[in-house]
Write a protein that holds these residues in place. Structure first.
Motif, PDB file in Angstrom:
ATOM      1  N   SER A 155       0.845  -1.198   0.000  1.00 28.38           N
ATOM      2  CA  SER A 155       0.000   0.000   0.000  1.00 28.38           C
ATOM      3  C   SER A 155       0.878   1.245   0.000  1.00 28.38           C
ATOM      4  N   ASN A 156       0.333   2.322  -0.566  1.00 26.70           N
ATOM      5  CA  ASN A 156       1.048   3.591  -0.551  1.00 26.70           C
ATOM      6  C   ASN A 156       0.899   4.256   0.806  1.00 26.70           C
ATOM      7  N   GLY A 157       1.898   5.029   1.155  1.00 29.06           N
ATOM      8  CA  GLY A 157       1.856   5.775   2.401  1.00 29.06           C
ATOM      9  C   GLY A 157       2.858   6.915   2.349  1.00 29.06           C
ATOM     10  N   PHE A 158       2.874   7.722   3.391  1.00 28.03           N
ATOM     11  CA  PHE A 158       3.829   8.828   3.456  1.00 28.03           C
ATOM     12  C   PHE A 158       4.005   9.231   4.910  1.00 28.03           C
ATOM     13  N   SER A 159       5.101   9.913   5.147  1.00 25.82           N
ATOM     14  CA  SER A 159       5.334  10.456   6.486  1.00 25.82           C
ATOM     15  C   SER A 159       5.691  11.924   6.365  1.00 25.82           C
ATOM     16  N   LEU A 160       5.209  12.706   7.326  1.00 20.60           N
ATOM     17  CA  LEU A 160       5.504  14.136   7.394  1.00 20.60           C
ATOM     18  C   LEU A 160       6.161  14.429   8.733  1.00 20.60           C
ATOM     19  N   ARG A 161       7.323  15.060   8.676  1.00 21.40           N
ATOM     20  CA  ARG A 161       7.962  15.498   9.914  1.00 21.40           C
ATOM     21  C   ARG A 161       8.237  16.986   9.791  1.00 21.40           C
ATOM     22  N   PHE A 162       7.591  17.750  10.650  1.00 21.36           N
ATOM     23  CA  PHE A 162       7.748  19.198  10.633  1.00 21.36           C
ATOM     24  C   PHE A 162       8.905  19.611  11.547  1.00 21.36           C
ATOM     25  N   PRO A 163       9.555  20.713  11.246  1.00 24.76           N
ATOM     26  CA  PRO A 163      10.679  21.175  12.071  1.00 24.76           C
ATOM     27  C   PRO A 163      10.291  21.292  13.537  1.00 24.76           C
ATOM     28  N   GLY A 164      11.193  20.800  14.408  1.00 19.24           N
ATOM     29  CA  GLY A 164      10.936  20.859  15.846  1.00 19.24           C
ATOM     30  C   GLY A 164      10.230  19.650  16.393  1.00 19.24           C
ATOM     31  N   GLU A 165       9.782  18.746  15.527  1.00 15.90           N
ATOM     32  CA  GLU A 165       9.091  17.547  15.978  1.00 15.90           C
ATOM     33  C   GLU A 165      10.051  16.375  15.992  1.00 15.90           C
ATOM     34  N   ALA A 166       9.961  15.567  17.056  1.00 20.95           N
ATOM     35  CA  ALA A 166      10.877  14.434  17.185  1.00 20.95           C
ATOM     36  C   ALA A 166      10.478  13.274  16.291  1.00 20.95           C
ATOM     37  N   GLU A 167       9.183  13.111  16.039  1.00 22.19           N
ATOM     38  CA  GLU A 167       8.708  11.941  15.305  1.00 22.19           C
ATOM     39  C   GLU A 167       7.928  12.362  14.067  1.00 22.19           C
ATOM     40  N   SER A 168       7.969  11.492  13.090  1.00 24.54           N
ATOM     41  CA  SER A 168       7.179  11.706  11.883  1.00 24.54           C
ATOM     42  C   SER A 168       5.777  11.144  12.076  1.00 24.54           C
ATOM     43  N   LYS A 169       4.841  11.739  11.368  1.00 28.83           N
ATOM     44  CA  LYS A 169       3.481  11.213  11.374  1.00 28.83           C
ATOM     45  C   LYS A 169       3.300  10.397  10.102  1.00 28.83           C
ATOM     46  N   VAL A 170       3.057   9.089  10.272  1.00 31.89           N
ATOM     47  CA  VAL A 170       2.910   8.183   9.125  1.00 31.89           C
ATOM     48  C   VAL A 170       1.426   8.034   8.797  1.00 31.89           C
ATOM     49  N   SER A 171       1.098   8.197   7.519  1.00 27.36           N
ATOM     50  CA  SER A 171      -0.294   8.082   7.070  1.00 27.36           C
ATOM     51  C   SER A 171      -0.350   7.145   5.875  1.00 27.36           C
ATOM     52  N   LYS A 172      -1.487   6.489   5.737  1.00 24.82           N
ATOM     53  CA  LYS A 172      -1.699   5.605   4.592  1.00 24.82           C
ATOM     54  C   LYS A 172      -2.242   6.408   3.414  1.00 24.82           C
ATOM     55  N   GLY A 173      -2.038   5.866   2.221  1.00 31.83           N
ATOM     56  CA  GLY A 173      -2.499   6.538   1.019  1.00 31.83           C
ATOM     57  C   GLY A 173      -1.457   7.515   0.503  1.00 31.83           C
ATOM     58  N   ALA A 174      -1.758   8.151  -0.610  1.00 31.50           N
ATOM     59  CA  ALA A 174      -0.839   9.119  -1.205  1.00 31.50           C
ATOM     60  C   ALA A 174      -1.099  10.508  -0.632  1.00 31.50           C
ATOM     61  N   LEU A 175      -0.027  11.282  -0.479  1.00 33.77           N
ATOM     62  CA  LEU A 175      -0.169  12.654   0.013  1.00 33.77           C
ATOM     63  C   LEU A 175      -0.790  13.518  -1.084  1.00 33.77           C
TER      64      LEU A 175
END
Length: 587
Positions: free
Chosen positions: A467-487
């Motif tokens: 399955s497709n997925g993506f992760s977003l990590r914004f500056p200052g955040e320790a962890e990425s947020k992983v989401s399913k599907g395409a961004l």
């Protein structure tokens, strides 16, 4: 490891061929385990049971049992076999041993590791004191007592012989895996500790100070410890009476160079980061983000990290040194940009590092106006999610369902699976022979006659099943947020409203945490046109739409790409065409 109750997953009687293979492994692992000894331990015609268990900590362990006594256990993750105390009582020369004091035994029985001060050695022998200088880190060793050669515990060494000596009798010496009295021992015949002769080479004990801690038959060990503590308290009290102000030594200046001090600060911040803020951080991670978000925050009060003032001069050189030590893996996932792709959290340096609480000065929070805030784009990573169709491949590798992997990580894990299962064609290295599990994943209908695939074809088929997925990590955040599907990209749409007036609509700014109001203000100033912000119709709840008069597609795209640094693939332009009533489209 076996201090608490474990869960038995399966019990299987070993076949004759499996026993032969197992005996061959034992002969290779333990040279002193001769054919005659093996036949005594594991008679050919006797039943040998292989049990797969899960310890309280979740470790998978294989246990080999004969006549209800567990003889060997194997850590399935590391593929390392250890004899149990039952086996070592019969053949005590299978492993090297560390003698310890009888008073240490209750500590081990409570789950403690064997500390270096508890290892009885002739310290005058220098780096030869510990097993004649032949011990390596992670070597298997068993523990016995100064008055009894019988094994009381089995473990692995935290250090080599030289490192144990250089530790100055401080720190942990042996990681205890199994001891007489734990749940693994209880699963056997529960034979008590046999009485054997004392270990060899302990004549020096009478000339050391440690013999005051050895329990005699006539004295209670608890009374001895209490008397020693009382003597020490009296010494401290007497010394305090004579203490003068001038007796306090002056604090000497640090003799080290500024570079050496900065090197130590970097090392400590690096290790502390992996045990605190970066403990659960999602990888891969940009090296610059790791330094800025995790290392800098671990710097002690009154200190600051400056790589240029260290001997490394550059962050890349420092992290390269840590990579050579086996602590992390650094790769260039995109040209010119390095990322940390893996960290060995069970590495000796990380495991033994003592976390120091970082105290920061409390500073009053200043009000930051939106116009003063500079937007920083998120780190976007496209992922392939491990789904049901490919679980047969990734589950044996320890990768659970739902885990997100980058393209290079997928290729690396597939390669590891192929090599571990000996599936590469020995004559044509570009081909991979398919085992039943792999064939069930990658082959479709009508491909029953396909028995091998090229590497590229194999990778593309596996990724197509994920399955497709993506992760977003914004500056200052320790962890990425992983989401399913395409961004979904930011959508720029031109439309025609009443009076044949053109407007430009911008959607999905909120996905990238771009303030719609601030964005609308920049549009208003940049193109000198009226703007508005409202809830987007026919969109998900919380979706916002920015409207600006006129066709402003070019300006908006340039603003997003150049000022907000949004990648081009996540900016989509399109035009909504209204169909005119009563007119047929041209033929």
């Amino acid at each position: 490891m076996f201090l608490k109750a474990y869960r038995v997953k399966s019990n299987i009687q070993m076949k004759g061929s499996d026993k032969k293979k197992f005996k061959a492994e034992l002969r290779k692992k333990f040279p002193l385990l001769t054919e005659e000894r093996l036949n005594e331990l594991l008679p050919t015609k006797d039943e040998v049971v292989l049990s797969k268990i899960y310890t309280f900590n979740g470790d998978s362990v294989l246990v080999y049992t004969h006549q209800k006594n567990p003889l060997f256990f194997e850590l399935e993750k590391d593929k390392v076999i250890f004899p149990t105390v039952y086996t070592l009582w019969k053949y005590p020369d299978l492993l090297p041993s560390f003698p310890t004091w009888p008073l240490v035994l209750p500590k081990i029985a409570n789950g403690a590791d064997l500390m270096i001060p508890g290892i009885v050695v002739d310290y005058e022998r220098g780096d030869k004191a510990y097993l004649n200088g032949k011990l390596k880190r992670d070597d298997a060793v068993y523990v016995n007592l100064t008055n009894n050669r019988a094994a009381v515990a089995v473990g692995v060494s935290y250090h080599s012989s030289e490192d144990l000596y250089m530790a100055g009798r401080r720190g942990k010496g042996l990681k205890i895996l199994h001891f007489a009295g734990d749940k693994l021992w209880e699963s056997g015949s529960k034979v008590p500790l046999p009485t054997m002769n004392p270990p060899d080479g302990l004549d020096f004990i009478n000339h050391t100070e440690e013999n005051q801690y050895v329990s005699d038959d006539e004295n209670d060990p608890a009374e001895e410890i209490e008397s020693v503590q009382d003597d020490r308290v009296e010494e401290v009290v007497e010394g305090a009476k004579d203490l003068q102000v001038q007796d306090v030594p002056e604090v000497e200046e640090d003799p080290r160079s500024p570079q050496e001090i900065m090197d130590e600060l970097l090392e400590n911040a690096f290790l502390q980061a992996w045990k605190t803020s970066a403990k659960k951080a999602e990888l891969p991670m940009l090296t610059s983000n790791f330094f800025r978000v995790h290392m800098v925050s671990q710097c002690p009060k009154g200190k600051s990290l400056d790589v240029k003032k260290s001997s490394y001069k550059k962050l890349s050189k420092f992290l390269s040194e840590k990579s050579k030590e086996g602590l992390i893996t650094v790769k260039e996932l995109t040209k010119g940009v390095e990322s940390i792709t893996d960290v060995k959290r069970d590495h000796e340096k990380i495991q033994h590092f003592r976390v120091i609480k970082v105290v920061k000065d409390e500073e009053p929070e200043e009000e930051v106006l939106p116009c003063d805030m500079k937007y920083e784009p998120p780190e976007i990573t496209e992922l392939f999610i491990v789904s049901g169709p490919v679980q047969a491949i990734f589950k044996p590798l320890g990768i659970p369902k739902g885990r997100g992997l980058t393209g290079p990580q997928v290729r690396e894990e597939v390669k590891r699976y192929v090599l571990e299962n000996d599936m590469q064609d020995p004559e044509r290295k570009s081909l991979v022979k398919l085992n039943p599990e792999m064939a069930g994943v990658v082959l479709g209908k009508g491909e029953n006659g396909v028995f091998s695939l090229k590497w590229d074809d194999l990778h593309s088929r596996i990724q197509a099943k994920m399955s497709n997925g993506f992760s977003l990590r914004f500056p200052g955040e320790a962890e990425s947020k992983v989401s399913k599907g395409a961004l979904e990209p930011i959508e720029i749409t031109t439309a025609t409203r009443s009076g044949n007036k053109k407007v430009t609509l911008v959607h999905r700014l909120e996905l990238f945490r771009i303030s719609p109001k601030e964005f609308a203000q920049k549009l208003q100033v940049g193109v000198a046109a009226s703007t508005s912000v409202h809830e987007a119709p026919n969109q998900k709840p919380g979706a916002v739409e920015v409207l600006v008069q006129g066709n402003q597609t070019s300006f908006i795209s340039k603003l997003l790409l150049q000022e907000y640094k949004i990648p081009r693939k996540y900016v989509k332009e399109q035009e909504v065409v209204k169909k005119k009533k009563g007119k047929n489209p041209p033929k």
